[in-house]
Scaffold this motif. Structure first.
Motif, mmCIF file in Angstrom:
data_model
loop_
_atom_site.group_PDB
_atom_site.id
_atom_site.type_symbol
_atom_site.label_atom_id
_atom_site.label_comp_id
_atom_site.label_asym_id
_atom_site.label_seq_id
_atom_site.Cartn_x
_atom_site.Cartn_y
_atom_site.Cartn_z
ATOM 1 N N LEU A 7 -14.248 27.601 -22.546
ATOM 2 C CA LEU A 7 -14.266 26.175 -22.847
ATOM 3 C C LEU A 7 -12.975 25.506 -22.393
ATOM 4 O O LEU A 7 -12.986 24.374 -21.889
ATOM 5 C CB LEU A 7 -14.476 25.968 -24.346
ATOM 6 N N GLN A 8 -11.858 26.216 -22.517
ATOM 7 C CA GLN A 8 -10.579 25.674 -22.049
ATOM 8 C C GLN A 8 -10.612 25.484 -20.527
ATOM 9 O O GLN A 8 -10.152 24.460 -20.009
ATOM 10 C CB GLN A 8 -9.440 26.612 -22.441
ATOM 11 N N GLU A 9 -11.159 26.468 -19.822
ATOM 12 C CA GLU A 9 -11.260 26.356 -18.363
ATOM 13 C C GLU A 9 -12.181 25.202 -17.971
ATOM 14 O O GLU A 9 -11.933 24.506 -16.974
ATOM 15 C CB GLU A 9 -11.769 27.671 -17.781
ATOM 16 N N ALA A 10 -13.248 25.011 -18.746
ATOM 17 C CA ALA A 10 -14.155 23.897 -18.470
ATOM 18 C C ALA A 10 -13.439 22.562 -18.650
ATOM 19 O O ALA A 10 -13.631 21.633 -17.860
ATOM 20 C CB ALA A 10 -15.372 23.978 -19.380
ATOM 21 N N GLU A 11 -12.603 22.460 -19.670
ATOM 22 C CA GLU A 11 -11.831 21.230 -19.875
ATOM 23 C C GLU A 11 -10.878 20.996 -18.715
ATOM 24 O O GLU A 11 -10.635 19.850 -18.308
ATOM 25 C CB GLU A 11 -11.068 21.307 -21.201
ATOM 26 N N GLU A 12 -10.313 22.068 -18.170
ATOM 27 C CA GLU A 12 -9.421 21.935 -17.022
ATOM 28 C C GLU A 12 -10.178 21.430 -15.784
ATOM 29 O O GLU A 12 -9.620 20.725 -14.937
ATOM 30 C CB GLU A 12 -8.756 23.278 -16.718
ATOM 31 N N LEU A 13 -11.459 21.790 -15.696
ATOM 32 C CA LEU A 13 -12.285 21.343 -14.571
ATOM 33 C C LEU A 13 -12.789 19.914 -14.748
ATOM 34 O O LEU A 13 -13.250 19.293 -13.789
ATOM 35 C CB LEU A 13 -13.513 22.257 -14.429
ATOM 36 N N LYS A 14 -12.707 19.413 -15.949
ATOM 37 C CA LYS A 14 -13.344 18.135 -16.270
ATOM 38 C C LYS A 14 -12.976 17.000 -15.311
ATOM 39 O O LYS A 14 -13.876 16.258 -14.873
ATOM 40 C CB LYS A 14 -13.030 17.739 -17.711
ATOM 41 N N PRO A 15 -11.703 16.788 -14.943
ATOM 42 C CA PRO A 15 -11.406 15.681 -14.022
ATOM 43 C C PRO A 15 -12.189 15.753 -12.717
ATOM 44 O O PRO A 15 -12.658 14.724 -12.207
ATOM 45 C CB PRO A 15 -9.895 15.818 -13.784
ATOM 46 N N GLU A 16 -12.355 16.963 -12.181
ATOM 47 C CA GLU A 16 -13.119 17.111 -10.947
ATOM 48 C C GLU A 16 -14.596 16.844 -11.171
ATOM 49 O O GLU A 16 -15.273 16.252 -10.319
ATOM 50 C CB GLU A 16 -12.918 18.517 -10.380
ATOM 51 N N LEU A 17 -15.116 17.280 -12.315
ATOM 52 C CA LEU A 17 -16.523 17.051 -12.627
ATOM 53 C C LEU A 17 -16.784 15.577 -12.854
ATOM 54 O O LEU A 17 -17.834 15.060 -12.461
ATOM 55 C CB LEU A 17 -16.936 17.877 -13.853
ATOM 56 N N VAL A 18 -15.845 14.883 -13.478
ATOM 57 C CA VAL A 18 -15.972 13.437 -13.670
ATOM 58 C C VAL A 18 -16.013 12.730 -12.319
ATOM 59 O O VAL A 18 -16.836 11.832 -12.092
ATOM 60 C CB VAL A 18 -14.825 12.892 -14.546
ATOM 61 N N ARG A 19 -15.133 13.140 -11.413
ATOM 62 C CA ARG A 19 -15.117 12.511 -10.082
ATOM 63 C C ARG A 19 -16.448 12.717 -9.371
ATOM 64 O O ARG A 19 -16.984 11.781 -8.751
ATOM 65 C CB ARG A 19 -13.968 13.076 -9.240
#
Length: 387
Positions: A7-19
């Motif tokens: 889940l922490q890694e997913a949060e780190e990916l979040k900015p890219e997923l938002v883009r």
């Protein structure tokens, strides 16, 4: 695979997923026209080293993340098409294409499953099998799943998982339930034939408008009096066409509608039932009624074991699991479930409006939990299939 770390890694990916999600949202494409959407998803996957598979379709993406050990194959599915809706959200990343909008959140589904794929790629050494990634076109037309299946996307797959955002559920909530979740979707056309004539001399005619009007009300008894109260069904007449001028009784009237059910037994009896009701009412007016049935997609029906796998993954991630409420909307994910066990779940997105509304929005904080949930679900499904 440690759920907290995932889940922490997913949060780190979040900015890219938002883009990615906002890029898809700005440039929505309708069913079987998702050319740029396909290109962007392919780039997002290949840029992370994820292997793209050949797909004999003009749009859509097929990819795989293979583990260090051979084993079973499970699939994660996202839909990618938009709707012919004019956006009214006022968002800074609102649709730039007039009359088209991601009003059902398929941009969210796509970005979240890209996130799941990237997480799985990071942990490929821990995978005991293969995860197939299906980015499917034309869900809104109900034809994309069959096209993907026909192109071989499901070959070798032993279980499949998919989702739909649920605006009324808060972020961090997952709706799960075994059995029927979304309704089958069928259509019908009723042609009511009478005898045309002068509107001032109705006794010399057989008025199909009067007969068809009675049929509209009578069709509701198919559910209220011929279907068990313990079952659910919907019969809706959605268009009524008859006549061309104000003083002529036409020869015919045409009704179009839809039928929604959850159980195959109920679905199978509806065509004959509607024909019998319509014919009986029409005969009372001296008219005739002929029904044409258009079989659509079956009910989304969740496999209990697949649901338990997803439930265990959600609980491990400390997501709130709630009993999923049925929807009389349809989803062609059901076609995959006809061939392999599958689970379709609700992903809470704290939205403002229901699906297909021009002001539909969702909270992008749901991207990280969505990505983590599907990655962990795939891992646990592989483990269960090996055991």
């Amino acid at each position: 695979m440690n759920p907290e770390r995932l889940l922490q890694e997913a949060e780190e990916l979040k900015p890219e997923l938002v883009r990615l999600r906002r890029d898809l949202h700005r440039h929505p494409e309708l069913s079987m026209q998702e050319v740029e959407t396909t290109r962007k998803i392919r780039e997002a996957l290949s840029g992370a080293g994820i292997r793209l598979l050949p797909l004999d379709l003009p749009v859509g993406v097929l990819a795989e993340v293979a583990g260090a050990e051979p084993g079973p194959t499970v699939a994660l599915r996202a839909d990618i098409d938009a709707l012919p809706v004019t956006e009214e959200t006022g968002l800074p990343f609102a649709s730039e294409i007039p009359g088209r909008m991601h009003a059902c959140g398929h941009d969210f589904h796509s970005a979240a499953i890209v996130g799941a794929a990237r997480l799985l790629k990071r942990h490929a050494a821990e995978l005991k099998g293969t995860v197939r990634l299906l980015f499917q076109p034309a869900e809104e037309k109900g034809t994309g799943a069959k096209a993907m299946i026909g192109a071989g996307a499901l070959e070798g797959v032993q279980a499949i998982f998919g989702m739909h955002n649920k605006p009324e559920l808060p972020v961090g909530t997952v709706g799960l339930a075994p059995g029927p979740l979304m309704a089958s979707v069928d259509g019908f056309k009723l042609k009511v034939t009478g005898k045309g004539g002068h509107a001032a001399i109705p006794d010399a005619a057989i008025d199909p408008i009067v007969a068809a009007s009675a049929i509209v009300g009578g069709l509701q008894t198919a559910v209220s009096r011929s279907i068990s109260p313990l079952d659910s069904a919907v019969v809706s007449v959605c268009s009524f066409h008859a006549g061309s001028t104000w003083n002529v009784i036409p020869d015919e009237a045409v009704l179009d509608g839809t039928v929604r059910t959850f159980r195959p037994e109920v679905r199978q009896k509806l065509p004959d039932l509607l024909q019998r009701i319509a014919s009986g009412i029409a005969a009372g007016y001296g008219a005739e009624a002929h029904l044409t049935w258009f079989a659509g997609i079956p009910s989304v029906t969740n496999h209990p074991e697949a649901v338990e796998i997803a439930r265990g993954a959600a609980q491990a991630l400390n997501l709130q699991v709630t009993e999923a409420r049925r929807s009389t909307g349809g989803e062609d994910f059901a076609h995959y479930q006809e061939l392999v066990p599958g689970c379709f779940l609700w992903m809470g997105t704290s939205g403002t409006e229901e699906w297909h509304h021009p002001k539909f929005t969702l909270n992008e904080d749901a991207l990280a939990p969505g990505a983590a949930l599907f990655a962990l679900t795939a891992v646990r499904a592989l483990e269960r299939l090996r055991s």
